[in-house]
Write a protein that holds these residues in place. Sequence first.
Motif, short mmCIF file in Angstrom:
data_model
loop_
_atom_site.label_atom_id
_atom_site.label_comp_id
_atom_site.label_asym_id
_atom_site.label_seq_id
_atom_site.Cartn_x
_atom_site.Cartn_y
_atom_site.Cartn_z
N ARG A 166 0.85 -1.19 0.00
CA ARG A 166 0.00 0.00 0.00
C ARG A 166 0.88 1.24 0.00
O ARG A 166 1.14 1.83 1.03
CB ARG A 166 -0.93 0.01 1.21
N ARG A 167 1.34 1.57 -1.20
CA ARG A 167 2.25 2.71 -1.31
C ARG A 167 1.48 4.03 -1.18
O ARG A 167 2.07 5.07 -1.00
CB ARG A 167 2.92 2.73 -2.69
N GLY A 168 0.19 3.98 -1.38
CA GLY A 168 -0.61 5.19 -1.24
C GLY A 168 -1.08 5.76 -2.56
O GLY A 168 -1.90 6.67 -2.59
N TYR A 169 -0.60 5.24 -3.72
CA TYR A 169 -1.01 5.85 -5.00
C TYR A 169 -2.19 5.15 -5.64
O TYR A 169 -2.89 5.73 -6.43
CB TYR A 169 0.17 5.91 -5.98
N ARG A 170 -2.40 3.85 -5.31
CA ARG A 170 -3.41 3.14 -6.09
C ARG A 170 -4.77 3.19 -5.40
O ARG A 170 -5.10 2.36 -4.55
CB ARG A 170 -3.01 1.70 -6.35
N LEU A 171 -5.55 4.18 -5.79
CA LEU A 171 -6.92 4.29 -5.27
C LEU A 171 -7.88 3.77 -6.32
O LEU A 171 -8.90 3.17 -6.01
CB LEU A 171 -7.25 5.74 -4.91
N ALA A 172 -7.57 4.03 -7.60
CA ALA A 172 -8.44 3.58 -8.69
C ALA A 172 -7.96 2.21 -9.15
O ALA A 172 -6.78 2.01 -9.40
CB ALA A 172 -8.34 4.57 -9.85
N THR A 173 -8.89 1.23 -9.25
CA THR A 173 -8.46 -0.09 -9.72
C THR A 173 -9.31 -0.52 -10.90
O THR A 173 -10.46 -0.12 -11.05
CB THR A 173 -8.58 -1.18 -8.63
N ALA A 174 -8.71 -1.34 -11.77
CA ALA A 174 -9.44 -1.98 -12.86
C ALA A 174 -9.64 -3.44 -12.45
O ALA A 174 -9.51 -3.79 -11.29
CB ALA A 174 -8.63 -1.85 -14.14
N LYS A 175 -9.88 -4.33 -13.43
CA LYS A 175 -10.10 -5.75 -13.10
C LYS A 175 -8.80 -6.39 -12.62
O LYS A 175 -7.74 -6.15 -13.18
CB LYS A 175 -10.54 -6.50 -14.36
N ALA A 176 -8.91 -7.26 -11.60
CA ALA A 176 -7.82 -8.12 -11.15
C ALA A 176 -6.47 -7.40 -11.04
O ALA A 176 -5.49 -7.80 -11.68
CB ALA A 176 -7.69 -9.32 -12.12
N PRO A 177 -6.40 -6.34 -10.22
CA PRO A 177 -5.11 -5.62 -10.12
C PRO A 177 -4.06 -6.45 -9.39
O PRO A 177 -4.38 -7.24 -8.51
CB PRO A 177 -5.46 -4.38 -9.30
N LEU A 178 -2.82 -6.25 -9.77
CA LEU A 178 -1.70 -6.91 -9.08
C LEU A 178 -1.34 -6.10 -7.86
O LEU A 178 -1.45 -4.87 -7.87
CB LEU A 178 -0.46 -6.88 -9.97
N ARG A 179 -0.80 -6.78 -6.83
CA ARG A 179 -0.21 -6.03 -5.73
C ARG A 179 1.03 -5.30 -6.25
O ARG A 179 1.79 -5.87 -7.05
CB ARG A 179 0.24 -6.97 -4.62
N GLU A 180 1.27 -4.11 -5.74
CA GLU A 180 2.42 -3.32 -6.17
C GLU A 180 3.72 -4.09 -5.93
O GLU A 180 4.66 -4.02 -6.74
CB GLU A 180 2.46 -1.99 -5.39
N THR A 181 3.78 -4.86 -4.81
CA THR A 181 4.98 -5.61 -4.49
C THR A 181 5.24 -6.71 -5.52
O THR A 181 6.38 -6.95 -5.93
CB THR A 181 4.84 -6.22 -3.08
#
Length: 398
Positions: A166-181
């Motif tokens: 949770r880096r803080g940038y991903r608020l908007a998601t599309a289908k099946a998002p990957l974890r940032e890590t």
Amino acid sequence: MESLFAVCAPGLEPIVAGELQDLGLKTESAPRFGAGGVRFEASYQGMQRANLLLRCADRVLVRLGEFRATAFSELEKRAGLLPWEKHLAPGRPVAFKVASWRSRLYHENAVALRLPGAIARRLGQPPAAAGGGEAPVEALAQLIVISLEDDHCTVSVDTSGELLHRRGYRLATAKAPLRETLACAILKASGWDAASPLLDPFCGSGTIPIEAALLARRMLPGAARRFAFMDWPGFDRAAWAKLMAENSTVPAVVPRIMASDRDAGAVRAARENAERAGVAGLIEFSCRAVSAIAPPPAPGWIVSNPPYGVRLRGQNDLRNLYAQLGKVLRSKCAGWQAALLCGDKRLLAGAGLGFETRLSTLNGGLKVSLECGTIPPESKIATYRMERPGLGPRPPSA
Ligand SMILES: C[S@@+](CC[C@H](N)C(=O)[O-])C[C@H]1O[C@@H](n2cnc3c(N)ncnc32)[C@H](O)[C@@H]1O
């Protein structure tokens, strides 16, 4: 020196060990594949740097103590001697995560219920219970992790708070998002040199290209978030600000990073996320199907997470999509390196690219692998097909 454990998804241990070593931290000599983390040693400041700079780990735990416990009275007594005051301000809410294997204290909830009493014995007052709410419990309370194995109890304190992806940038998601890590781990495993062009033709909410831009620009992954250690009694705000400044962006030349998806909503979400991450100006976004990609002529890297399995679409559609993907890559990106994260190797085999598995891990509870290789030219595959009708590509001769 503190004894620490960087928790990660199983399979990512070598990548996380490499990250820790790049930070100059001493790791265990051979992290066990599938152990779910890497042991390392660091000072208090090293622990802070690990939280700020690790891109592929989920959280960092610090060991508070370990002892043998076969009865609840023993657990309470020994746990009551641990130096809780290092990590808990009196009255701070706590949450417990307990796991027990082959131990007489096998009832995990009962173990958790004994610990507030042990903490009160040391601090003079019991900790508050974690309140409810929508946020994950580790955002609201100090997480304490207890493991009991063969009656040996290890007590660890979470230093990270919310998971590090949770880096803080991903608020908007599309289908099946990957974890940032995981997105960052596949970039590292792909061998991308952060200097060559990179294209993600199934970018969804943009996690791979955004992580690529953060990597290439050497931006701090944890700069915009809070960590659990910030609520510890000894936290020194000025020293933290100094540490952030010392590790801040080194200007670096960023290569072309291209991201596309056929879904306009996904591209919009990706752009918004990139803006929040401060890298929107570094990524060329476009809305197009994979068949319409227009990569530059110079060799580069395709790093992507095409749709697969139960998370998206039906099997027939997927088989067609992978056959088309193989054709497009061979005709437009021959000679490029590719790294594709996929949950179904049979689907990828249908692309006829002859890739090899470089990484196996879990994504949203599903087994996935990263399949990598150099994209072959169209003509080579066509020859194989003509020579061996119906048998697929001929293996390279010895
Ligand atoms: C597994 S998701 C990618 C998730 C992304 N890595 C993220 O973190 O958000 C797959 C994406 O492929 C896109 N997609 C499916 N078929 C496509 C096609 N033919 N051309 C381009 N994009 C396609 C979907 O819209 C979806 O966003």
